[in-house]
Structures are given as structure tokens and as C-alpha cells.
Design an enzyme around this catalytic site. Sequence first.
Site, PDB file in Angstrom:
ATOM      1  N   ASN A  10       0.860  -1.182   0.000  1.00 32.39           N
ATOM      2  CA  ASN A  10       0.000   0.000   0.000  1.00 32.39           C
ATOM      3  C   ASN A  10       0.898   1.234   0.000  1.00 32.39           C
ATOM      4  OD1 ASN A  10      -1.803   2.030   0.438  1.00 32.39           O
ATOM      5  ND2 ASN A  10      -2.514   1.301   2.439  1.00 32.39           N
ATOM      6  N   LYS A  12       0.066   4.183  -0.320  1.00 32.32           N
ATOM      7  CA  LYS A  12      -0.623   5.345   0.276  1.00 32.32           C
ATOM      8  C   LYS A  12      -0.456   6.573  -0.616  1.00 32.32           C
ATOM      9  CE  LYS A  12      -0.208   3.168   4.735  1.00 32.32           C
ATOM     10  NZ  LYS A  12      -0.123   3.275   6.177  1.00 32.32           N
ATOM     11  N   HIS A  99      -9.513   0.986   4.998  1.00 37.79           N
ATOM     12  CA  HIS A  99      -8.241   1.256   5.693  1.00 37.79           C
ATOM     13  C   HIS A  99      -8.499   2.191   6.874  1.00 37.79           C
ATOM     14  CE1 HIS A  99      -4.159   2.464   6.581  1.00 37.79           C
ATOM     15  NE2 HIS A  99      -3.760   1.414   5.875  1.00 37.79           N
ATOM     16  N   GLU A 101      -6.878   4.577   8.004  1.00 41.42           N
ATOM     17  CA  GLU A 101      -6.645   6.005   7.741  1.00 41.42           C
ATOM     18  C   GLU A 101      -7.917   6.646   7.200  1.00 41.42           C
ATOM     19  OE1 GLU A 101      -3.082   5.435   5.447  1.00 41.42           O
ATOM     20  OE2 GLU A 101      -1.992   4.982   7.295  1.00 41.42           O
ATOM     21  N   GLU A 169      -5.059  -4.885  10.594  1.00 43.98           N
ATOM     22  CA  GLU A 169      -4.045  -3.837  10.734  1.00 43.98           C
ATOM     23  C   GLU A 169      -4.322  -3.039  12.014  1.00 43.98           C
ATOM     24  OE1 GLU A 169      -2.196  -2.657   6.771  1.00 43.98           O
ATOM     25  OE2 GLU A 169      -4.066  -1.539   6.870  1.00 43.98           O
ATOM     26  N   GLY A 175       2.643   2.579  10.667  1.00 41.45           N
ATOM     27  CA  GLY A 175       3.550   3.711  10.496  1.00 41.45           C
ATOM     28  C   GLY A 175       4.286   4.103  11.764  1.00 41.45           C
ATOM     29  N   SER A 215       3.728  -1.841  10.258  1.00 43.60           N
ATOM     30  CA  SER A 215       5.179  -1.835  10.469  1.00 43.60           C
ATOM     31  C   SER A 215       5.863  -3.155  10.093  1.00 43.60           C
ATOM     32  CB  SER A 215       5.521  -1.440  11.910  1.00 43.60           C
ATOM     33  OG  SER A 215       5.096  -0.113  12.169  1.00 43.60           O
TER      34      SER A 215
HETATM   35  P1  13P Z   1       3.127   0.596   7.580  1.00 42.81           P
HETATM   36  O1  13P Z   1       3.666  -0.678   7.012  1.00 42.81           O
HETATM   37  O2  13P Z   1       3.799   1.828   7.052  1.00 42.81           O
HETATM   38  O3  13P Z   1       3.044   0.540   9.078  1.00 42.81           O
HETATM   39  O4  13P Z   1       1.603   0.723   7.058  1.00 42.81           O
HETATM   40  C1  13P Z   1       0.763  -0.371   7.153  1.00 42.81           C
HETATM   41  C2  13P Z   1      -0.471  -0.076   6.407  1.00 42.81           C
HETATM   42  O5  13P Z   1      -1.245   0.792   6.781  1.00 42.81           O
HETATM   43  C3  13P Z   1      -0.734  -0.847   5.174  1.00 42.81           C
HETATM   44  O6  13P Z   1      -2.023  -0.635   4.698  1.00 42.81           O
END
Ligand code: 13P
Length: 257
Positions: A10, A12, A99, A101, A169, A175, A215
Site C-alpha cells: 500500500n 498510500k 483502511h 486512515e 491492521e 507507520g 510496520s
Molecule cells: P506501515 O507498514 O507503514 O506501518 O503501514 C501499514 C499499512 O497501513 C498498510 O495498509
Amino acid sequence: MGRKFFVGGNWKCNGTGEEVKKIVSTLNAGEVPSGDVVEVVVSPPFVFLPLVKSTLKPDFHVAAQNCWVKKGGAFTGEISADIAEMLVNLGIPWVILGHSERRLLLNESNEFVGEKVAYALSKGLKVIACVGETLEQRESGSTMEVVAAQTKAIADKVSNWANVVLAYEPVWAIGTGKVATPAQAQEVHSELRNWFQANISPEVAATIRIIYGGSVSGANCKELAAKPDVDGFLVGGASLKPEFIDIIKSAEVKKNC
Ligand code: 13P
């Protein structure tokens, strides 16, 4: 039949045209296990979907990071999943929905995510559906209640799970560099599988791929991949780096399990 390991990247809201070309050439050059062993799907920002689709080697697939909940029309800034419209028309087979976010920053409710998943599936897209708890929810002991409610809102609208990958997740791991321990990931994945067994069917419980995100890195992926209910990963930051190849290779760990 075993569940094929799944690794999603992803990206992002990251990348310039030049950076995207570089990531694609790293992916194309990477020596990874064959498509029988691992399914790889990368998800660039919308504007780069056609570029990535046309330059990425065909063994890897492409996902959108979101799509609209119904047919296209007067919905400024949204992207339609509709057949003969945008994603399906471009030959983009996958979409990431739910997601955290988007749930947290854009207030997408469980019900809204359920509707989006159902609509995308009905239009022929495959869905990476994300669930996960916040740190407060974990600390108050409600992790399972939260992820079960998020999954149930999808189940209320979806009857065929064949084209769904569920991504667990935990929000506190995204992150942050604070990865869930393999035991923590295994515990939630196995409870989610039990939830499918009790609420959907033994067949869906046995076949649905439950992948972990938060992560994940080249350094921690093998230990996580060794857990029986971890069927792959959804990777954020590390999917922009060459170590994504190492994460794809962690699929080999399953051979020894
Ligand atoms: P990170 O791997 O940067 O922690 O992000 C995970 C994520 O949100 C994948 O959709």
C-alpha cells in the site's frame, strides 16, 4: 487446499512519477517465489494506476486504494468501481477498502465500508478489506469486539467471500515502527477465523486469507509469516523500498511450516 500467501504493498499517498518508475523497476527485477507460492498486489495512488499497470510485470497485480460506494456520477473526487467505468475498465483487479486512515481521518463507518465492499465485489473487483483496533481499544480489552464488529458490517452486505482478503491492521502498529508481536498477530487472526467459523461457515473460515499489516519490514516478516493464521501482509512504508522483495520472499517460510 492451502491458502496462497498474499503480499500487498500500500503505497498510500506517496511517490512522484520518477519514484514510481524506480519502484516498479525494482519490483520487476526482484527474484521472488513463483505465482503458485505468493500473490503480489501493489497499490499506487490513483494517478499512477495506468503507469504501474502498464509497466509492472504481469505476475504482479495492481490495486486501487479506495473506490466509491455506488455507480459513478456527480461525486466530485471519487473513483467508480463500476464495470465499463473506471477501475474495472482499466483492468485494475483489486481495491483496498476500509483502511483505518480512511475510517479515522475521513469518518468512514463500519456500515459504509460494508456497502463499499459489497458494491466493489458486485462489479467484479477483488477486495482487500481492512480491520483493526486503536491503542485505546486494545488497552481496554476490546480488540476482538472491534474487529468482529468491523467484519460483521461487511458480512451483513456480502455473501460470497471468495474474492475478499481480510487485512488485520492494528492502528497502533501502522507507520509507528511498533509491529505486533507474532503472538499478538496470531491471536487476532485465529480469533477472526473462529469468528468466520461461528458466523459464516467452516469453509470460509478455512479458506479466507487473513493478512497482517502494521510496520511489517524485511527484518520482522519471517517470524510473522511463520504463524499458522498469518496468510501474508499488507505493507505500507516498506513497500516503497527494496526490502519489499524480502517481504515477498517470506512466503517461502510457509513451505517449512
Ligand atoms: P506501515 O507498514 O507503514 O506501518 O503501514 C501499514 C499499512 O497501513 C498498510 O495498509
